[in-house]
Every structure is written in C-alpha cells, then in structure tokens.
Design a protein around this motif. Structure first.
Motif, PDB file in Angstrom:
ATOM      1  N   PHE A  56      36.291  44.558  27.400  1.00 10.96           N
ATOM      2  CA  PHE A  56      35.782  43.672  28.787  1.00 10.96           C
ATOM      3  C   PHE A  56      34.145  43.668  28.552  1.00 10.96           C
ATOM      4  O   PHE A  56      33.468  44.599  28.454  1.00 10.96           O
ATOM      5  CB  PHE A  56      36.389  44.166  29.815  1.00 10.96           C
ATOM      6  CG  PHE A  56      37.860  44.306  30.145  1.00 10.96           C
ATOM      7  CD1 PHE A  56      38.486  43.011  30.426  1.00 10.96           C
ATOM      8  CD2 PHE A  56      38.474  45.246  30.031  1.00 10.96           C
ATOM      9  CE1 PHE A  56      39.664  43.001  30.344  1.00 10.96           C
ATOM     10  CE2 PHE A  56      39.866  45.260  29.882  1.00 10.96           C
ATOM     11  CZ  PHE A  56      40.513  44.052  30.290  1.00 10.96           C
ATOM     12  N   ASP A  57      33.769  42.039  28.855  1.00  9.56           N
ATOM     13  CA  ASP A  57      32.318  42.248  29.066  1.00  9.56           C
ATOM     14  C   ASP A  57      31.820  42.665  30.287  1.00  9.56           C
ATOM     15  O   ASP A  57      30.720  43.304  30.158  1.00  9.56           O
ATOM     16  CB  ASP A  57      32.262  40.727  29.190  1.00  9.56           C
ATOM     17  CG  ASP A  57      32.645  39.726  28.239  1.00  9.56           C
ATOM     18  OD1 ASP A  57      32.701  40.354  27.084  1.00  9.56           O
ATOM     19  OD2 ASP A  57      32.813  38.615  28.357  1.00  9.56           O
ATOM     20  N   GLN A  58      32.690  43.040  31.338  1.00 12.05           N
ATOM     21  CA  GLN A  58      32.290  43.984  32.525  1.00 12.05           C
ATOM     22  C   GLN A  58      33.399  44.510  32.959  1.00 12.05           C
ATOM     23  O   GLN A  58      34.518  44.392  32.570  1.00 12.05           O
ATOM     24  CB  GLN A  58      32.023  42.829  33.731  1.00 12.05           C
ATOM     25  CG  GLN A  58      30.981  41.946  33.581  1.00 12.05           C
ATOM     26  CD  GLN A  58      29.478  42.829  33.412  1.00 12.05           C
ATOM     27  OE1 GLN A  58      29.319  43.802  34.310  1.00 12.05           O
ATOM     28  NE2 GLN A  58      28.748  42.321  32.329  1.00 12.05           N
ATOM     29  N   LEU A 118      44.650  37.943  34.191  1.00 11.58           N
ATOM     30  CA  LEU A 118      43.199  37.658  33.790  1.00 11.58           C
ATOM     31  C   LEU A 118      43.149  36.847  32.471  1.00 11.58           C
ATOM     32  O   LEU A 118      43.905  36.851  31.606  1.00 11.58           O
ATOM     33  CB  LEU A 118      42.871  38.956  33.415  1.00 11.58           C
ATOM     34  CG  LEU A 118      42.667  40.088  34.586  1.00 11.58           C
ATOM     35  CD1 LEU A 118      42.113  41.411  33.720  1.00 11.58           C
ATOM     36  CD2 LEU A 118      41.685  39.551  35.717  1.00 11.58           C
ATOM     37  N   ASP A 119      42.115  35.864  32.502  1.00 12.45           N
ATOM     38  CA  ASP A 119      41.775  35.232  31.323  1.00 12.45           C
ATOM     39  C   ASP A 119      40.948  36.049  30.441  1.00 12.45           C
ATOM     40  O   ASP A 119      39.854  35.851  30.458  1.00 12.45           O
ATOM     41  CB  ASP A 119      40.995  33.800  31.895  1.00 12.45           C
ATOM     42  CG  ASP A 119      40.716  32.929  31.039  1.00 12.45           C
ATOM     43  OD1 ASP A 119      41.060  33.202  29.681  1.00 12.45           O
ATOM     44  OD2 ASP A 119      40.148  31.737  31.180  1.00 12.45           O
ATOM     45  N   GLN A 144      36.545  46.298  34.530  1.00 11.15           N
ATOM     46  CA  GLN A 144      37.554  45.306  35.127  1.00 11.15           C
ATOM     47  C   GLN A 144      38.488  46.361  36.175  1.00 11.15           C
ATOM     48  O   GLN A 144      38.812  47.645  35.572  1.00 11.15           O
ATOM     49  CB  GLN A 144      38.489  44.725  34.094  1.00 11.15           C
ATOM     50  CG  GLN A 144      37.883  43.758  33.622  1.00 11.15           C
ATOM     51  CD  GLN A 144      37.517  42.515  34.409  1.00 11.15           C
ATOM     52  OE1 GLN A 144      38.213  42.051  35.374  1.00 11.15           O
ATOM     53  NE2 GLN A 144      36.197  42.165  34.259  1.00 11.15           N
ATOM     54  N   ASN A 153      37.965  34.379  28.428  1.00 13.21           N
ATOM     55  CA  ASN A 153      36.752  34.342  29.068  1.00 13.21           C
ATOM     56  C   ASN A 153      35.911  35.503  29.418  1.00 13.21           C
ATOM     57  O   ASN A 153      34.544  35.566  29.661  1.00 13.21           O
ATOM     58  CB  ASN A 153      36.551  33.440  30.272  1.00 13.21           C
ATOM     59  CG  ASN A 153      36.887  31.856  29.731  1.00 13.21           C
ATOM     60  OD1 ASN A 153      36.154  31.561  28.669  1.00 13.21           O
ATOM     61  ND2 ASN A 153      37.714  31.341  30.516  1.00 13.21           N
ATOM     62  N   ILE A 154      36.536  36.839  29.437  1.00 14.94           N
ATOM     63  CA  ILE A 154      35.920  37.952  29.969  1.00 14.94           C
ATOM     64  C   ILE A 154      36.110  39.127  29.117  1.00 14.94           C
ATOM     65  O   ILE A 154      35.671  40.137  29.344  1.00 14.94           O
ATOM     66  CB  ILE A 154      36.827  38.359  31.250  1.00 14.94           C
ATOM     67  CG1 ILE A 154      38.327  38.821  30.956  1.00 14.94           C
ATOM     68  CG2 ILE A 154      36.557  37.314  32.461  1.00 14.94           C
ATOM     69  CD1 ILE A 154      38.824  39.444  32.193  1.00 14.94           C
ATOM     70  N   ALA A 155      36.588  38.758  27.834  1.00 18.08           N
ATOM     71  CA  ALA A 155      36.894  40.140  26.912  1.00 18.08           C
ATOM     72  C   ALA A 155      36.707  39.307  25.592  1.00 18.08           C
ATOM     73  O   ALA A 155      36.653  38.220  25.156  1.00 18.08           O
ATOM     74  CB  ALA A 155      38.112  40.690  27.247  1.00 18.08           C
TER      75      ALA A 155
END
Length: 156
Positions: free
Chosen positions: A66-68, A21-22, A70, A25-27
C-alpha cells in the motif's frame, strides 16, 4: 496496476454493497510469477476477466504494498480449479512495517473436479495500519506440478 515479478463453474460474486478498495490506485503488487494470459490485475478487481494464474508450478507469493497504511475490515478470496484434483494451502499475512508479518489465516482446501472446483472465503478482520498484505499459495501440498490460481482477491 503497478507490478513487479519477484523470484522465489459457477462463481458467486462477493457480498454486494461492500465498497472494495481500488488497489490499482492505492497500491502496487509483487508476484512470484504470472501467466501472461492471466495477469494479476484481473484478480484484483471486483468484476472482469478471469483472475491470475502462475506461470509455472510450485509455491507462489502475491504481495500488496500500500502507498499509505490501510485499515482492512474484509478480505475476499476466490480460487477455482476445474482440471486437477489437489489439496491447496494458502496463508494470508499482514505487516505494518514490511518486515515483521502476522498471520491472519492458514487454510487447506481440496479440489475434486468435476464436483468441488471453487473455494470462496470472506474473512472479517480488524486490521489497522496495514502496509503490506501477503498471500502465499502452495498449489498442491503433495508437490505435484499444479499451478496456483486466484480468481479474486478483494479488500475492504
């Protein structure tokens, strides 16, 4: 990488072919401390500079928010210690709501430089809806002035 400071030899590369996971960009990440020369950003990428190191001794916390939510299937950890013999303990936990946490693993490892200097772990997990992943590190269970470090923390 968004981050917030919170109070409180030879390296093998992680298994190839895994799509990590990147996290940048996602957390976002919260850390209890950070040596400016070894920021957390370096530990959260598959390749690059040597990883994170705590600014001082004692227990440390790293939280990935995390933004969303996972789904996680792999967790890769690389920790090295080339100077001080010590027994370290780490605990990995996850949460779906950021309030109640479930332990994934609690593990101790003894570093004995110059011989045993690297702990490398890859855990296969089946976790859905992960909002927060937390890594707590006790750099030396005997309470010495050892500083925690983390070469890599990768998630897939």
């Amino acid at each position: 990488m968004r981050k917030t400071i919170i109070s409180r030899e030879s390296r093998e590369e992680p298994r190839s072919g895994t799509k990590w996971l990147d996290l940048g960009n996602i957390a976002s990440v919260e850390i209890s401390s950070e040596d400016p020369a070894q920021p957390i950003d370096a530990a959260l990428q598959p390749v690059g500079a040597p990883g994170w190191r705590a600014a001082g001794p004692g227990p440390q916390m790293i939280r990935i928010l995390f933004d969303q939510p996972q789904r996680l299937s792999r967790i890769y950890l690389l920790i090295d210690e080339e100077q001080l013999p010590r027994t370290q303990e780490f605990v990995l936990r996850w949460s779906a709501d950021g309030k109640s946490f479930r332990e994934i693993v609690r593990q101790q490892f003894t570093f004995s430089p110059p011989g045993t200097t690297v702990e490398q772990e890859e855990f296969t997990v089946e976790l859905a809806g992960v909002a927060v992943l937390e890594l707590e590190i006790m750099p030396d269970i005997s309470g010495s002035a050892a500083r925690a470090s983390l070469g890599r923390l990768l998630l897939a």
